[in-house]
Design a protein around this motif. Structure first.
Motif, mmCIF file in Angstrom:
data_model
loop_
_atom_site.group_PDB
_atom_site.id
_atom_site.type_symbol
_atom_site.label_atom_id
_atom_site.label_comp_id
_atom_site.label_asym_id
_atom_site.label_seq_id
_atom_site.Cartn_x
_atom_site.Cartn_y
_atom_site.Cartn_z
ATOM 1 N N GLN A 148 0.827 -1.208 0.000
ATOM 2 C CA GLN A 148 0.000 0.000 0.000
ATOM 3 C C GLN A 148 0.863 1.260 0.000
ATOM 4 O O GLN A 148 0.531 2.242 -0.667
ATOM 5 C CB GLN A 148 -0.931 0.008 1.208
ATOM 6 C CG GLN A 148 -2.056 -1.006 1.135
ATOM 7 C CD GLN A 148 -2.933 -0.928 2.362
ATOM 8 O OE1 GLN A 148 -3.413 0.148 2.710
ATOM 9 N NE2 GLN A 148 -3.129 -2.058 3.031
ATOM 10 N N ILE A 149 1.951 1.239 0.752
ATOM 11 C CA ILE A 149 2.859 2.387 0.779
ATOM 12 C C ILE A 149 3.515 2.545 -0.589
ATOM 13 O O ILE A 149 3.574 3.650 -1.138
ATOM 14 C CB ILE A 149 3.918 2.233 1.883
ATOM 15 C CG1 ILE A 149 3.259 2.287 3.269
ATOM 16 C CG2 ILE A 149 4.998 3.307 1.757
ATOM 17 C CD1 ILE A 149 4.153 1.839 4.416
ATOM 18 N N LEU A 150 3.994 1.450 -1.133
ATOM 19 C CA LEU A 150 4.707 1.492 -2.411
ATOM 20 C C LEU A 150 3.816 1.953 -3.553
ATOM 21 O O LEU A 150 4.235 2.751 -4.388
ATOM 22 C CB LEU A 150 5.289 0.112 -2.711
ATOM 23 C CG LEU A 150 6.333 0.016 -3.801
ATOM 24 C CD1 LEU A 150 7.505 0.945 -3.537
ATOM 25 C CD2 LEU A 150 6.825 -1.416 -3.916
ATOM 26 N N ASN A 151 2.566 1.499 -3.590
ATOM 27 C CA ASN A 151 1.691 1.896 -4.703
ATOM 28 C C ASN A 151 0.974 3.220 -4.453
ATOM 29 O O ASN A 151 0.213 3.688 -5.286
ATOM 30 C CB ASN A 151 0.712 0.778 -5.079
ATOM 31 C CG ASN A 151 -0.367 0.542 -4.047
ATOM 32 O OD1 ASN A 151 -0.698 1.402 -3.237
ATOM 33 N ND2 ASN A 151 -0.941 -0.660 -4.067
ATOM 34 N N GLY A 152 1.195 3.812 -3.287
ATOM 35 C CA GLY A 152 0.652 5.138 -3.006
ATOM 36 C C GLY A 152 -0.744 5.150 -2.422
ATOM 37 O O GLY A 152 -1.278 6.218 -2.137
ATOM 38 N N SER A 153 -1.353 3.997 -2.215
ATOM 39 C CA SER A 153 -2.688 4.000 -1.618
ATOM 40 C C SER A 153 -2.633 4.324 -0.124
ATOM 41 O O SER A 153 -3.640 4.702 0.464
ATOM 42 C CB SER A 153 -3.420 2.684 -1.874
ATOM 43 O OG SER A 153 -2.751 1.601 -1.278
ATOM 44 N N LEU A 154 -1.462 4.189 0.465
ATOM 45 C CA LEU A 154 -1.226 4.610 1.844
ATOM 46 C C LEU A 154 -0.078 5.609 1.770
ATOM 47 O O LEU A 154 1.081 5.241 1.614
ATOM 48 C CB LEU A 154 -0.877 3.406 2.723
ATOM 49 C CG LEU A 154 -0.881 3.582 4.224
ATOM 50 C CD1 LEU A 154 -2.204 4.170 4.722
ATOM 51 C CD2 LEU A 154 -0.649 2.243 4.904
ATOM 52 N N GLU A 155 -0.421 6.888 1.827
ATOM 53 C CA GLU A 155 0.562 7.944 1.593
ATOM 54 C C GLU A 155 1.400 8.235 2.826
ATOM 55 O O GLU A 155 0.989 7.965 3.953
ATOM 56 C CB GLU A 155 -0.155 9.228 1.151
ATOM 57 C CG GLU A 155 -0.869 9.079 -0.164
ATOM 58 C CD GLU A 155 -1.599 10.341 -0.580
ATOM 59 O OE1 GLU A 155 -1.535 11.350 0.148
ATOM 60 O OE2 GLU A 155 -2.224 10.311 -1.646
ATOM 61 N N GLU A 156 2.563 8.805 2.580
ATOM 62 C CA GLU A 156 3.426 9.213 3.680
ATOM 63 C C GLU A 156 2.677 10.221 4.546
ATOM 64 O O GLU A 156 1.996 11.110 4.044
ATOM 65 C CB GLU A 156 4.718 9.805 3.132
ATOM 66 C CG GLU A 156 5.534 8.754 2.400
ATOM 67 C CD GLU A 156 6.792 9.296 1.756
ATOM 68 O OE1 GLU A 156 7.078 10.504 1.864
ATOM 69 O OE2 GLU A 156 7.515 8.490 1.144
ATOM 70 N N VAL B 8 -0.498 5.167 14.648
ATOM 71 C CA VAL B 8 0.660 4.772 13.843
ATOM 72 C C VAL B 8 0.509 5.420 12.472
ATOM 73 O O VAL B 8 -0.570 5.390 11.876
ATOM 74 C CB VAL B 8 0.742 3.233 13.722
ATOM 75 C CG1 VAL B 8 1.924 2.813 12.865
ATOM 76 C CG2 VAL B 8 0.825 2.598 15.104
ATOM 77 N N PHE B 9 1.622 5.964 11.982
ATOM 78 C CA PHE B 9 1.605 6.721 10.738
ATOM 79 C C PHE B 9 2.733 6.266 9.820
ATOM 80 O O PHE B 9 3.764 5.774 10.279
ATOM 81 C CB PHE B 9 1.770 8.217 11.035
ATOM 82 C CG PHE B 9 0.625 8.791 11.799
ATOM 83 C CD1 PHE B 9 -0.389 9.480 11.148
ATOM 84 C CD2 PHE B 9 0.545 8.636 13.177
ATOM 85 C CE1 PHE B 9 -1.466 10.002 11.865
ATOM 86 C CE2 PHE B 9 -0.520 9.156 13.898
ATOM 87 C CZ PHE B 9 -1.525 9.839 13.240
ATOM 88 N N VAL B 10 2.531 6.475 8.516
ATOM 89 C CA VAL B 10 3.565 6.183 7.527
ATOM 90 C C VAL B 10 4.633 7.270 7.635
ATOM 91 O O VAL B 10 4.318 8.458 7.591
ATOM 92 C CB VAL B 10 2.979 6.137 6.099
ATOM 93 C CG1 VAL B 10 4.071 5.860 5.074
ATOM 94 C CG2 VAL B 10 1.876 5.099 6.003
#
Length: 126
Positions: free
Chosen positions: A20-28, A70-72
């Protein structure tokens, strides 16, 4: 998310979050679903979700903010991309090129074939 394979559930959760982080669906900077919510949504043990989160915190991909969640972490996506590129080179491309050399392909032929392949996929290979 379905936990059907033999991989431990905490590893499946961690890998799903990495994806999810890598594909951008879970943003920083985005807040991640809480361990409590994971527990109720997927009917898993709270320690399982906590273990997945702890692993990603140790990898500097997530950060815990006391009392908030918890956050990216900033830079998480770039870190995952860099790790993925290195792993791709080490585990996929270098062995494939070595195999090509063992099969008798010379350097120029290998380079030309890669160039031709990438040239045919211009939209995808920017």
């Amino acid at each position: 998310m379905h936990f059907a394979d033999a991989t431990p559930i905490y590893l499946q959760i961690a890998e799903d979050l990495r994806t999810q982080i890598l594909n951008g669906s879970l943003e920083e900077g985005a807040q991640v679903m809480s361990t409590t919510r994971y527990t109720t949504t997927y009917q898993i043990n709270p320690a399982t979700a906590a273990r997945a989160f702890a692993q990603l915190v140790a990898e500097d991909l997530l950060e815990k903010r006391r009392g908030v969640g918890v956050f990216v972490r900033p830079g998480a996506r770039d870190a995952l991309r860099e790790r993925g590129r290195n792993r791709y080179w080490d585990e996929v491309l270098a062995p494939a090129l070595d195999q090509g050399v063992r099969l008798g392909l010379d350097r120029h032929e290998l380079v030309n074939r890669v160039r031709d392949y990438l040239g045919s996929r211009k939209e995808e290979c920017r």
